[in-house]
Design a protein around this motif. Structure first.
Motif, PDB file in Angstrom:
ATOM      1  N   LYS A 104       1.208  -0.920  -0.074  1.00 41.29           N
ATOM      2  CA  LYS A 104       0.035   0.252   0.254  1.00 41.29           C
ATOM      3  C   LYS A 104       0.894   1.581   0.165  1.00 41.29           C
ATOM      4  O   LYS A 104       0.619   1.957  -0.375  1.00 41.29           O
ATOM      5  CB  LYS A 104      -0.778  -0.125   1.245  1.00 41.29           C
ATOM      6  N   THR A 133      -9.985  -3.630   3.060  1.00 42.81           N
ATOM      7  CA  THR A 133     -10.529  -2.735   4.742  1.00 42.81           C
ATOM      8  C   THR A 133     -11.160  -3.058   5.257  1.00 42.81           C
ATOM      9  O   THR A 133     -10.939  -1.681   6.311  1.00 42.81           O
ATOM     10  CB  THR A 133     -11.800  -2.045   3.093  1.00 42.81           C
ATOM     11  N   GLU A 144      -8.286  -3.147   7.699  1.00 41.37           N
ATOM     12  CA  GLU A 144      -7.317  -1.707   8.056  1.00 41.37           C
ATOM     13  C   GLU A 144      -8.493  -0.417   8.753  1.00 41.37           C
ATOM     14  O   GLU A 144      -7.773  -0.055   9.802  1.00 41.37           O
ATOM     15  CB  GLU A 144      -7.604  -1.665   6.898  1.00 41.37           C
ATOM     16  N   ASN A 163      -7.503   0.102  -1.931  1.00 41.83           N
ATOM     17  CA  ASN A 163      -7.176  -0.774  -1.527  1.00 41.83           C
ATOM     18  C   ASN A 163      -6.700  -1.888  -2.336  1.00 41.83           C
ATOM     19  O   ASN A 163      -6.143  -2.975  -1.823  1.00 41.83           O
ATOM     20  CB  ASN A 163      -8.278  -0.958  -0.222  1.00 41.83           C
TER      21      ASN A 163
END
Lengths: 179, 315
Positions: free
Chosen positions: B30, B146, B149, B290
């Motif tokens: 990322k 996601t 996260e 993402n």
């Protein structure tokens, strides 16, 4: 694998880090524009220690970053085990800075070459210098270190293992021999 | 943990450890997209072919961006304008792409199982970009990434999937992935859109949107595929929104702040209201961001595994 000799113990690693930190501040006339970037994995911990010493010597903080060079290696397809990709963390601009790359062992020079490629993708530093805890020789590329903790002439059959408190629970450098 | 699979075809056949390896690799990737030079040389000299038998914007572009950020060369084939129109079979198309010395085929196909069939016929890697109603593994992986996260974990999370479960490959892949990582999944849809036997996948079923949202940490809202039945679509859409649409009022009834996800494209005012799509519960655009990291991780892992496999064969 058989342990052949202990080259550095906890105290001598500590003294070596202090000496390298003094050499870096002397060569760069202080910490203005200086940043320290460690190559994962053990180089990152050594970089932290060097940066902490420089801060004590010069009473000024120095920018500290971590570089993961997995994606820049030229031997990814040759390694048997899966290379784990870790994060690179450089949250400052390296353009026009004096960057000191820190790693534990300098051997063929391929890791440092990959690190140079990676760094240059982040910006255009004024200079890149190299600090290593151990230089064991056998270079395959025209690369040399500016700051060396200890030169250890080795045979290719031997491996230099750097153990650090943060990863291995103890500070030492040993030479091990393949049996 | 070593990734050994030549292909990524679905989450049904992946272990928890393999899913976690993709997620942790994606986490490292990322950062690459935040750099000024958003590129690393990991797949330099490799060729990735996007072979899309169905229209797609975000999945194809996401794979293309991911491959380019790894320095691979990318070729896009839209089958409407290719020799497929002349009757070429899927296997023949695949073998021709392999003969061009490509390294990875990313395929979207309207038939379930097409990616598996292609992977069995080729030595190069195949990544499933969605096959029929079967699986859409990278979409589920980016959804899970996601969620992790945002909430720090998957274990014990309550995730509701709302919408056309019957026709959704996104739902199936999400269910496989989330349940393997210890998440609790509830599916919510009109009865006719819930396939028989889905409870065998370890999910709860409800036809009531309030009950699906009550204890949810996140809601993954699927696109209503009204294009399958154009006739009388307009009243059905209004009815669907009234019964199942995600609105601020419905979200506010929950004690928790529910994360709202959608694989896109959104039908605003049908699956969810605009203020939800653009509101602070929504992570829809973060999912898109993402998606690149997750697809970089997948391309990197399959390429490495295939390279190691080739080296072993030579030795």
């Amino acid at each position: 694998m058989k342990e052949k000799a202990k080259i550095l113990d906890k105290e001598s690693i500590s003294r070596t880090i202090i000496r390298i930190a003094h050499e870096i501040t002397e060569k760069n006339s202080g910490t203005q524009g200086l940043c320290i970037i460690g190559i994962r994995n053990r180089g990152a911990y050594l970089a932290e220690r060097v940066a902490a010493q420089i801060k004590m010597i010069d009473r000024a903080p120095v920018s500290l970053g971590v570089l993961d060079i997995t994606l820049y290696r030229d031997d990814l397809t040759l390694v048997a085990s899966q290379p784990l990709v870790h994060k690179t963390s450089i949250d400052f601009d390296i353009t026009d800075k004096d960057v000191v790359l820190v790693d534990d062992v300098l051997y063929t020079g391929r890791t440092v070459r990959a690190a140079l490629d990676a760094l240059i993708d982040f910006g255009r530093p004024r200079s890149i210098q190299l600090a290593v805890l151990v230089d064991r020789g056998h270079r395959e590329l025209p690369i040399r270190a500016d700051y060396v903790g200890k030169n250890i002439p080795t045979s290719r059959k031997e491996t230099v293992e750097v153990h650090l408190e943060e990863v291995d629970g103890k500070d030492e450098v040993v030479i091990v021999e393949k049996e | 943990m070593v990734w050994t699979k030549k292909d990524l075809l679905g989450l049904e056949y992946l272990s928890r450890e393999e899913i976690e390896l993709i997620l942790s690799t994606a986490d490292s990737f990322k950062e690459v997209s935040t750099r000024e030079i958003k590129k690393v040389p990991a797949l330099r000299g490799k060729t990735v072919v996007n072979l899309f038998y169905e229209p797609s914007t975000r999945t194809r572009v996401s794979f293309e961006v991911a491959a380019k950020r790894l320095s691979a060369d990318v070729i896009n084939i839209a089958t409407e304008t290719s020799s497929v129109r002349k009757g070429e079979t899927l296997i023949d198309t695949g073998k021709n792409i392999q003969a061009l010395n490509a390294d990875i085929i990313v395929m979207r196909h309207n038939c379930s199982g097409a990616a598996h069939m292609l992977a069995r016929s080729l030595d190069i890697s195949v990544v499933n970009g969605g096959d029929g109603w079967h699986e859409h593994p990278t979409q589920a992986l980016l959804d899970i990434f996601t969620l992790k996260e945002k909430l720090g974990r998957i274990e014990g999370l309550n995730v509701s999937i709302v919408g056309d479960i019957a026709h959704s490959r996104v739902a199936r892949s999400n269910i496989w992935g989330l349940t393997k990582l210890g998440g609790n999944v509830t599916v919510c849809a009109p009865k006719m859109l819930i396939p028989d036997g889905i409870e065998k996948m370890g999910v709860k079923i409800t036809n009531n949107i309030e009950s699906a949202l009550k204890n949810a940490d996140a809601v993954n809202v699927l696109r209503m595929q009204f294009e399958r039945d154009e006739k009388d679509a307009f009243p059905k859409q209004l009815e669907y929104f009234r019964e199942f649409g995600i609105t601020k009022e419905r979200l506010n009834k929950s004690a928790k702040k529910i994360i709202v996800m959608h694989p896109g494209p959104i039908n605003r005012g049908i699956e969810m209201s605009s203020d939800v799509a653009d509101g602070d519960n929504s992570v829809i655009l973060e999912q898109v961001t993402n998606g690149i990291a997750v697809r970089m991780a997948v391309l990197f892992l399959v390429a490495q595994a295939n390279e190691r496999r080739k080296n072993e064969t030579v030795d």
